[in-house]
Design a protein around this motif. Structure first.
Motif: not given
Length: 241
Positions: A121-130
């Motif tokens: 969950e957190k990894a894909f949100l990081w990918l989305d936001n960078h």
């Protein structure tokens, strides 16, 4: 039969018949679950829409679960943590398809593993936001091995080789399945860092490709039946521009 509610991440879908989908979701409450979603490709008014089931989409679902049944059914789905860039940016789309294929082969457990779910969950949100994400897939795959049980033993990280089958560092560089030289120097850069610091690491195109192929081989050696990802050539083409 039980009616359950859980967060879930879409891993893969395949078409079933003319109008249905079989979706494999990694759920927060039950691990990996396969769902038959009848009529979703033709229905325009239902609570379920095909767009909800793009790879790595994060959902809240209400589902019917029945013991000893291979395919469960989803009653309702709602997109949560809606992505802003993941399914629109061509580079990120390639990363998403590649990682979804890797996870489809690597994650098989049909039981709750909340630490793994939280990581995804957190990894894909990081990918989305960078934006600087050219090394994301390398660190993502390396960290994924923590939850799959074969993260490298770093107690002797000072040694000059890494034994892929054993998952340990070694000075016996001549042995088969030992990575050494330039490749091991680059591999050590990934160990112990997080996504926020990965942007400071510079890999050449060749170094990135060599590391990725090493990681794929590492998965193949530790996971029975793991298949070489077909989408690898697409990812390499995107990052070679």
């Amino acid at each position: 039969m039980a009616i359950v509610s859980t967060k879930a991440i879409v891993i893969s879908t395949i078409k079933y018949g003319d109008s249905s989908l079989i979706a494999r979701l990694y759920t927060n409450e039950f691990g990996l679950v396969s769902y038959l979603i009848k009529g979703i490709l033709k229905s325009k008014k239902g609570k379920l829409k095909a767009a909800y089931f793009q790879p790595l989409t994060q959902l809240n679902i209400v589902a019917s679960h029945q013991e000893k049944r291979g395919l469960q059914s989803i009653r309702e789905a709602q997109v949560i943590n809606m992505y802003k860039t993941l399914h629109l940016n061509i580079v990120k789309q390639s990363v998403v398809l590649f990682l979804a294929e890797m996870m489809s082969g690597a994650i098989q457990e049909e039981e709750e593993n909340q630490p793994l779910y939280n990581y995804l969950e957190k990894a894909f949100l990081w990918l989305d936001n960078h934006d600087n994400i050219s090394n994301f897939h390398l660190l993502f795959l390396l960290n994924l091995t923590k939850f799959l049980g074969f993260y490298p033993d770093t107690s002797e990280i000072h040694k000059t080789g890494f034994h892929l089958r054993e998952g340990t560092f070694t000075d016996f560089e001549h042995e088969k399945e030992v990575v050494k030289g330039e490749e091991i120097l680059q591999f050590k850069k990934l160990l112990g860092i997080n996504f926020d610091t990965i942007e400071s690491i510079n890999f050449s195109k060749k170094q990135r490709q060599d590391l990725l192929r090493m990681l794929i081989q590492y998965f193949e050696l530790h996971l029975g039946g793991f298949k070489h990802p077909k989408s690898l050539h697409v990812l390499e083409a995107v990052f070679s521009r």
